[in-house]
Structure formats: C-alpha cells, structure tokens
Design a protein around this motif. Structure first.
Motif, PDB file in Angstrom:
ATOM      1  N   PHE A  89       0.848  -1.213  -0.084  1.00 48.35           N
ATOM      2  CA  PHE A  89       0.182  -0.085   0.062  1.00 48.35           C
ATOM      3  C   PHE A  89       0.858   1.357   0.098  1.00 48.35           C
ATOM      4  O   PHE A  89       0.686   1.963   0.906  1.00 48.35           O
ATOM      5  N   SER A  90       1.514   1.475  -0.959  1.00 43.69           N
ATOM      6  CA  SER A  90       2.558   2.635  -1.321  1.00 43.69           C
ATOM      7  C   SER A  90       2.753   2.700  -2.647  1.00 43.69           C
ATOM      8  O   SER A  90       2.618   1.659  -3.599  1.00 43.69           O
ATOM      9  N   ARG A  91       3.243   3.904  -3.262  1.00 42.08           N
ATOM     10  CA  ARG A  91       3.472   4.140  -4.724  1.00 42.08           C
ATOM     11  C   ARG A  91       4.939   4.494  -4.638  1.00 42.08           C
ATOM     12  O   ARG A  91       5.152   5.782  -4.011  1.00 42.08           O
ATOM     13  N   PHE A  92       5.738   4.042  -5.494  1.00 39.95           N
ATOM     14  CA  PHE A  92       6.889   4.458  -5.841  1.00 39.95           C
ATOM     15  C   PHE A  92       7.244   5.928  -6.414  1.00 39.95           C
ATOM     16  O   PHE A  92       8.046   6.541  -6.074  1.00 39.95           O
ATOM     17  N   ASP A  93       5.906   6.144  -7.240  1.00 46.39           N
ATOM     18  CA  ASP A  93       6.048   7.575  -7.663  1.00 46.39           C
ATOM     19  C   ASP A  93       5.825   8.574  -6.760  1.00 46.39           C
ATOM     20  O   ASP A  93       5.770  10.035  -7.191  1.00 46.39           O
ATOM     21  N   GLY A  94       5.590   8.213  -5.500  1.00 46.23           N
ATOM     22  CA  GLY A  94       5.154   9.259  -4.416  1.00 46.23           C
ATOM     23  C   GLY A  94       3.693   9.713  -4.359  1.00 46.23           C
ATOM     24  O   GLY A  94       3.486  10.690  -3.395  1.00 46.23           O
ATOM     25  N   VAL A  95       2.859   9.479  -5.195  1.00 43.94           N
ATOM     26  CA  VAL A  95       1.525   9.808  -5.053  1.00 43.94           C
ATOM     27  C   VAL A  95       0.858   9.365  -4.047  1.00 43.94           C
ATOM     28  O   VAL A  95       0.735   8.146  -3.631  1.00 43.94           O
ATOM     29  N   ARG A  96       0.100  10.012  -3.300  1.00 34.12           N
ATOM     30  CA  ARG A  96      -0.540   9.590  -1.911  1.00 34.12           C
ATOM     31  C   ARG A  96      -1.775   9.008  -2.075  1.00 34.12           C
ATOM     32  O   ARG A  96      -2.450   9.310  -3.125  1.00 34.12           O
ATOM     33  N   LEU A  97      -2.274   7.911  -1.401  1.00 35.94           N
ATOM     34  CA  LEU A  97      -3.316   7.422  -1.588  1.00 35.94           C
ATOM     35  C   LEU A  97      -4.632   7.890  -0.890  1.00 35.94           C
ATOM     36  O   LEU A  97      -5.668   7.362  -1.120  1.00 35.94           O
ATOM     37  N   GLY A  98      -4.554   8.797  -0.314  1.00 33.47           N
ATOM     38  CA  GLY A  98      -5.443   9.605   0.626  1.00 33.47           C
ATOM     39  C   GLY A  98      -6.481   9.974  -0.211  1.00 33.47           C
ATOM     40  O   GLY A  98      -7.640  10.489   0.159  1.00 33.47           O
ATOM     41  N   ALA A  99      -6.427  10.424  -1.629  1.00 29.09           N
ATOM     42  CA  ALA A  99      -7.323  10.994  -2.478  1.00 29.09           C
ATOM     43  C   ALA A  99      -8.551  10.052  -2.476  1.00 29.09           C
ATOM     44  O   ALA A  99      -9.534  10.033  -3.117  1.00 29.09           O
ATOM     45  N   ALA A 100      -8.059   8.567  -2.479  1.00 37.40           N
ATOM     46  CA  ALA A 100      -9.121   7.696  -2.782  1.00 37.40           C
ATOM     47  C   ALA A 100      -9.374   6.613  -1.460  1.00 37.40           C
ATOM     48  O   ALA A 100     -10.550   5.916  -1.620  1.00 37.40           O
ATOM     49  N   ILE A 101      -8.541   6.481  -0.485  1.00 38.18           N
ATOM     50  CA  ILE A 101      -8.877   5.649   0.594  1.00 38.18           C
ATOM     51  C   ILE A 101      -8.595   6.556   2.031  1.00 38.18           C
ATOM     52  O   ILE A 101      -7.411   7.119   1.853  1.00 38.18           O
ATOM     53  N   ASP A 102      -9.570   6.375   2.652  1.00 39.19           N
ATOM     54  CA  ASP A 102      -9.288   7.136   3.877  1.00 39.19           C
ATOM     55  C   ASP A 102      -8.715   6.283   5.181  1.00 39.19           C
ATOM     56  O   ASP A 102      -8.137   7.021   5.943  1.00 39.19           O
ATOM     57  N   HIS A 103      -8.931   4.852   5.259  1.00 40.96           N
ATOM     58  CA  HIS A 103      -8.639   4.271   6.239  1.00 40.96           C
ATOM     59  C   HIS A 103      -8.100   3.031   5.795  1.00 40.96           C
ATOM     60  O   HIS A 103      -8.872   2.164   5.008  1.00 40.96           O
ATOM     61  N   ILE A 104      -6.847   2.423   6.262  1.00 46.45           N
ATOM     62  CA  ILE A 104      -6.477   1.054   6.147  1.00 46.45           C
ATOM     63  C   ILE A 104      -7.089   0.508   7.451  1.00 46.45           C
ATOM     64  O   ILE A 104      -6.486   0.923   8.373  1.00 46.45           O
ATOM     65  N   VAL A 105      -8.025  -0.327   7.358  1.00 47.92           N
ATOM     66  CA  VAL A 105      -8.844  -0.826   8.427  1.00 47.92           C
ATOM     67  C   VAL A 105      -8.279  -2.218   9.033  1.00 47.92           C
ATOM     68  O   VAL A 105      -8.589  -2.755   9.937  1.00 47.92           O
ATOM     69  N   TYR A 106      -7.315  -2.919   8.276  1.00 47.66           N
ATOM     70  CA  TYR A 106      -6.884  -4.038   8.747  1.00 47.66           C
ATOM     71  C   TYR A 106      -5.404  -4.413   7.769  1.00 47.66           C
ATOM     72  O   TYR A 106      -5.438  -4.032   6.892  1.00 47.66           O
ATOM     73  N   HIS A 107      -4.390  -4.878   8.741  1.00 47.42           N
ATOM     74  CA  HIS A 107      -3.219  -5.032   8.214  1.00 47.42           C
ATOM     75  C   HIS A 107      -2.460  -6.392   8.758  1.00 47.42           C
ATOM     76  O   HIS A 107      -2.675  -6.613   9.835  1.00 47.42           O
ATOM     77  N   LYS A 108      -2.185  -7.344   7.899  1.00 49.32           N
ATOM     78  CA  LYS A 108      -1.615  -8.556   7.956  1.00 49.32           C
ATOM     79  C   LYS A 108      -0.347  -8.621   7.422  1.00 49.32           C
ATOM     80  O   LYS A 108      -0.420  -8.836   5.897  1.00 49.32           O
ATOM     81  N   ASP A 109       0.793  -8.594   7.823  1.00 47.77           N
ATOM     82  CA  ASP A 109       2.122  -8.811   7.122  1.00 47.77           C
ATOM     83  C   ASP A 109       2.464 -10.063   7.060  1.00 47.77           C
ATOM     84  O   ASP A 109       1.992 -11.197   7.572  1.00 47.77           O
ATOM     85  N   TYR A 110       3.756 -10.033   6.112  1.00 49.16           N
ATOM     86  CA  TYR A 110       4.055 -11.494   5.851  1.00 49.16           C
ATOM     87  C   TYR A 110       4.842 -12.222   7.196  1.00 49.16           C
ATOM     88  O   TYR A 110       4.686 -13.434   6.726  1.00 49.16           O
ATOM     89  N   ILE A 111       5.428 -11.359   7.863  1.00 49.25           N
ATOM     90  CA  ILE A 111       6.002 -12.044   9.124  1.00 49.25           C
ATOM     91  C   ILE A 111       5.146 -13.117   9.866  1.00 49.25           C
ATOM     92  O   ILE A 111       5.469 -14.138  10.239  1.00 49.25           O
ATOM     93  N   ASP A 112       3.873 -12.305  10.319  1.00 45.73           N
ATOM     94  CA  ASP A 112       2.860 -13.208  10.845  1.00 45.73           C
ATOM     95  C   ASP A 112       2.503 -14.465  10.086  1.00 45.73           C
ATOM     96  O   ASP A 112       2.377 -15.342  10.750  1.00 45.73           O
ATOM     97  N   MET A 113       2.163 -14.081   8.911  1.00 43.41           N
ATOM     98  CA  MET A 113       1.803 -15.233   7.975  1.00 43.41           C
ATOM     99  C   MET A 113       2.681 -16.333   7.860  1.00 43.41           C
ATOM    100  O   MET A 113       2.387 -17.622   7.745  1.00 43.41           O
TER     101      MET A 113
END
Length: 493
Positions: free
Chosen positions: A217-241
């Motif tokens: 959930f990021s962009r290498f070109d630096g464009v922020r995602l807040g224009a389209a998404i207001d909340h990341i409501v859940y996060h499950k990372d690789y390490i836990d999985m």
C-alpha cells in the motif's frame, strides 16, 4: 483521521467478539456450494470492514500480504455487506490485468451460482445490470462503457491491487460512482470565497462502499493514496503469516555482478529507464553470471521464476540457460493467450524448471509451485522487489521454502536490494539467509560499525561473489509494517 486508526486493535477485537452473533443473524444462502472455511485473519479483516462501514466510513483499504487469499475475502464481502436500500444491490470489482479479472470472475461464479456475473474487458461487454461485474480498469475509461453502470444501483466497489487506485483511470471510475471528487469540484467552506477549491478527495453520501486490497500500500512515484482511501482498516504482514504457517518460509542469496548502472537514467516513476537498464544488464557476461549463480545456488529447485528487464533480456537469458542444457522457457506481454495458458500449466506441473518473464508476473499470479525466484533485473522500487519476491511465498505440497537469488549490480545508484529492505548495507552479500539471521544482522549493525561475520566466496573468475543467510522476517517487517503504512496519506500520523 489517521489512515491506520489507533483504534484498529480494539475494533478488531470487538469484531472478533461479535463475529459469532453476525454469522448467526445471517440467513443461509440456498443452492450454493459448501461455505469456504475462512482463515482467522480473513474473518478478522471482513469484520473490521463491517465495523468501519457501520460507523459511517466509506473508502477503506485492507493491507494483506501476497498469498493471503484476497479473492476469497472479496467474494465473502459481497454477501456480507448489506445494501443501503432495496435497489442498490450490485457489486463492481476493478482490476488492471486480464488474469486478475478472470480469477475474480471465476471465484464469484463458484461462490455465487445464483448470482449473475458479467465481465467488462476487451471484446467482452457487460450488461450493466448483473449482480456482480468484474471489469478491467482500461475498459471503463471510455464513456460509452462506463455510463451503463448506474451508481445508484451499486452497494460495493472492490479494487484489486489497490496501490494503483490513484492512477487517472481509477479516479475516473471512482468519480463516476461518487467515490472521488476532483480538486476543482471540492469547495473549502472555511475559505472567504466559497468558490475556493480545497484538496481532492471526498465522496457522495449515497455512494457505494469502496474496499481496496493490496500487499504494497504505497506508490514509488510518491503519489499519496489519501485521495481515494481514507482508512487502512486491517493489516496482516508477511512475518505473521510465515510464523503462523500461512505462507512459505524464504531464504536469500545476493550475487554481485559487474553490471555498471552508473549511466542508467531514472524514469518518471523513479525506477531505472528500461531501455538503458537492459543495455547495462543484458550482456553475455552478466547473463553467464546469472546462470552460474542459479546453477551454483538453486539448481536443486524444481520451479524457478525469473524476472528480467525487457523482452530482449528475456530471450537472451533464456538462450543462455538453454545453451547450458537447462530447459528455460519464457512468457512476455506479446505471448498469445493460448500459448501463455499452456506454458503456465506446464510450469505449474513442473514439466520444465525455468520460467522467464518481464513485468508479466509481478502481481496477481497464483503459481504456488515456485520454490525459487531469480531477480535478474535491478530496481529502485521497494514495491516491485517485494512483489517479485512474493511470487514464491504461497504454500505448496512438498515445498519447504522458497529461495530468492538477487542479482546485485553497482550500489551507488539508489538500487533496492534484499539487504536494504532489512536495513542492512546494500553491499551486504547474503547466502541462504533466513529472516531471523537478517534480523539479528540488522540489530548487530545498529550496535556496532562493522557488520556480522559472513563468509564470502568468489566464482566465475572473480565476477560473482556470494554470501548466504537463511530467513525472511525483517525484510517483511520493514516492507509491510506500520512504518510503510504511515506514508500512504496526508491523514497518516
């Protein structure tokens, strides 16, 4: 409001506590195959979405590692999210690649045999009235194709690989559904002049819910995602999985070649310019080094996926492997659909050991048999590196881990390598490194000026040097943890 809310843990616990009540209140669908047994984190992510929607939030994101089963979550959300009124009961799924569109459509048809499922892509035209429409974002860029979708009849818009969501094509579709307002249409009520626009964003009160899913959930070109998404409501990372045995363990080897990237320019997205990078990397010497590295370190692997720079690099590297008697085949963007399907199936069946590609299998490809990923293309993009590595993390019968071989070129050009993802020096050479090893090495590096004791050996007349570790946790922790999430939006804390 923070993009990743500080109340997320409490919300998740509450969702878990109420999940039994929710399930009991839901009527059982008829004429449907037996319900899929969700993994615990899949149910948690769904409950978190429902919790945020119940509180009036509209544009939500799920941060899930590659292999987490996002399509399963998609299909479950379709039935679990209730329509706001009697006529808004349709769902739109957006993707940017044919494989993702086909995959989503197949899952939906299997999960909902009593619902109509249309595809809008290329020469396939949806009716606009189906219960579920799966569309390629390219197909909806023309007015004559998007206008048939009445926003008032949709309850849900799902976006796959949602780190693309602020690209113009996606924003055009979101605007159609009332989920995005361009800057010149958003008035700042606090401004002296009521015609003064404020920053882009926002949604119409009667717009459908928006849920986007991505592993990066990021962009290498630096464009922020807040224009389209207001909340990341859940996060499950690789390490836990990985620790919970939902994903395959990884080991890493970095190999330094003599490829000179000093004169390779950067493109508009911040990564290497493809043509110049190909000229620097696609040389007989470097291709021989790449083969030697694979032969020395990964020849025992049964299914190796190779990432190259461009089509010429793909073909030349395949020729190098074949010249040494190894059955290497390739798929590019111009490979015919029928040939592509045949090659993919043969690779999955382990009929041949090496599949080479460029920019075809970085996202959304399900090949769990992969037990080696060979990174023959340097990159400055952290996201791209994680996506390529993620191709080998799915579980597969008889597979004990996936070995990643990272071909490292010159290090003074801002290149992103496996060591840099761990917070180590980009020149750190790894041999069979596990994440636990890398975590320990990174901690030791912070405590002293010199790195961990490692063994280095040279092969191929001193043109290649290896160092082996054997774990993956810190790579994953660095690329998918909260530090990575905080940069997503101006709303992030």
């Amino acid at each position: 409001m923070p993009l990743l809310s500080t109340s997320l843990v409490r919300a998740t616990r509450t969702a878990q506590a109420t999940s039994t009540i929710w399930s009991a209140a839901r009527p059982m669908a008829t004429l449907r195959e037996p319900a899929i047994k969700l993994r615990p984190y899949q149910e948690e992510s769904i409950q978190s979405v429902l919790s945020y929607l119940a509180r009036g939030h509209k544009r939500l994101g799920l941060s899930l590692a590659t292999g987490a089963g996002k399509t399963v979550i998609f299909t479950q959300l379709i039935d679990r999210i209730q329509p706001p009124n009697s006529h808004a009961n349709q769902t739109l799924i957006l993707a940017h690649r044919r494989e993702l569109v086909d995959q989503a459509a197949n899952h939906c048809r299997a999960a909902y045999p009593d619902k109509s499922v249309d595809i809008e892509m290329g020469d396939l035209y949806a009716t606009g009235a189906a219960d579920i429409t799966v569309a390629s974002i390219q197909s909806l860029r023309s007015a004559d194709r998007i206008d048939k979708f009445n926003p008032d009849r949709f309850k849900l818009v799902l976006v796959d690989e949602a780190h693309h969501i602020v690209a113009p094509g996606y924003l055009h579709v979101l605007q159609h559904f009332g989920l995005y307002t361009p800057p010149d249409h958003v008035l700042d009520p606090a401004a002296p002049d009521s015609h003064t626009p404020k920053s882009a964003g926002g949604f119409q009160p009667d717009a459908p819910a928006l849920v986007g899913v991505s592993a990066t959930f990021s962009r290498f070109d630096g464009v922020r995602l807040g224009a389209a998404i207001d909340h990341i409501v859940y996060h499950k990372d690789y390490i836990d999985m990985i620790n919970d045995h939902w994903l395959s363990p990884l080991s890493f080897t970095t190999v330094r070649s003599r490829a000179d990237l000093g004169s390779v320019k950067t493109n508009k997205d911040g990564d290497f310019q493809t043509g110049q990078l190909s000229c620097a990397v696609n040389t007989p010497e470097t291709n021989e080094i790449t083969f030697t590295a694979w032969q020395s370190d990964a020849a025992h692997c049964k299914s190796t996926l190779v990432f190259c720079v461009d089509v010429n690099h793909v073909k030349d590297l395949a020729s190098t492997f074949r010249r040494h008697g190894v059955d290497a085949r390739y798929i590019t963007g111009t490979t015919k659909k029928r040939d592509r399907s045949t090659l993919l199936q043969q690779f999955k069946d382990r009929i041949f050991p090496i599949l080479i590609n460029c920019a075809v299998f970085t996202e959304g490809t399900d090949m769990p048999n992969i037990d080696c990923v060979l990174l023959a293309r340097p990159t400055k993009s952290r996201n791209l590196l994680v996506q390529m590595i993620g191709r080998g993390m799915r579980l597969y019968q008889g597979k004990t881990n996936c070995h990643v071989v990272d071909m490292v070129a010159s290090l003074e050009t801002g290149i992103v390598t496996v060591p840099t993802l761990f917070g180590l020096d980009p020149g750190e050479l790894l041999i069979n490194a596990t994440a636990l090893d890398l975590k320990k090495a990174a901690q030791e590096r912070q405590e002293c000026d010199h790195g961990p004791a490692t063994t280095t050996r040279d092969i191929s007349n001193d043109t290649v040097s290896f160092t082996h570790y054997s774990s993956v946790q810190d790579l994953i922790e660095d690329t998918s943890g909260e530090r990575h999430i905080r940069a997503l939006s101006p709303n992030a804390w």
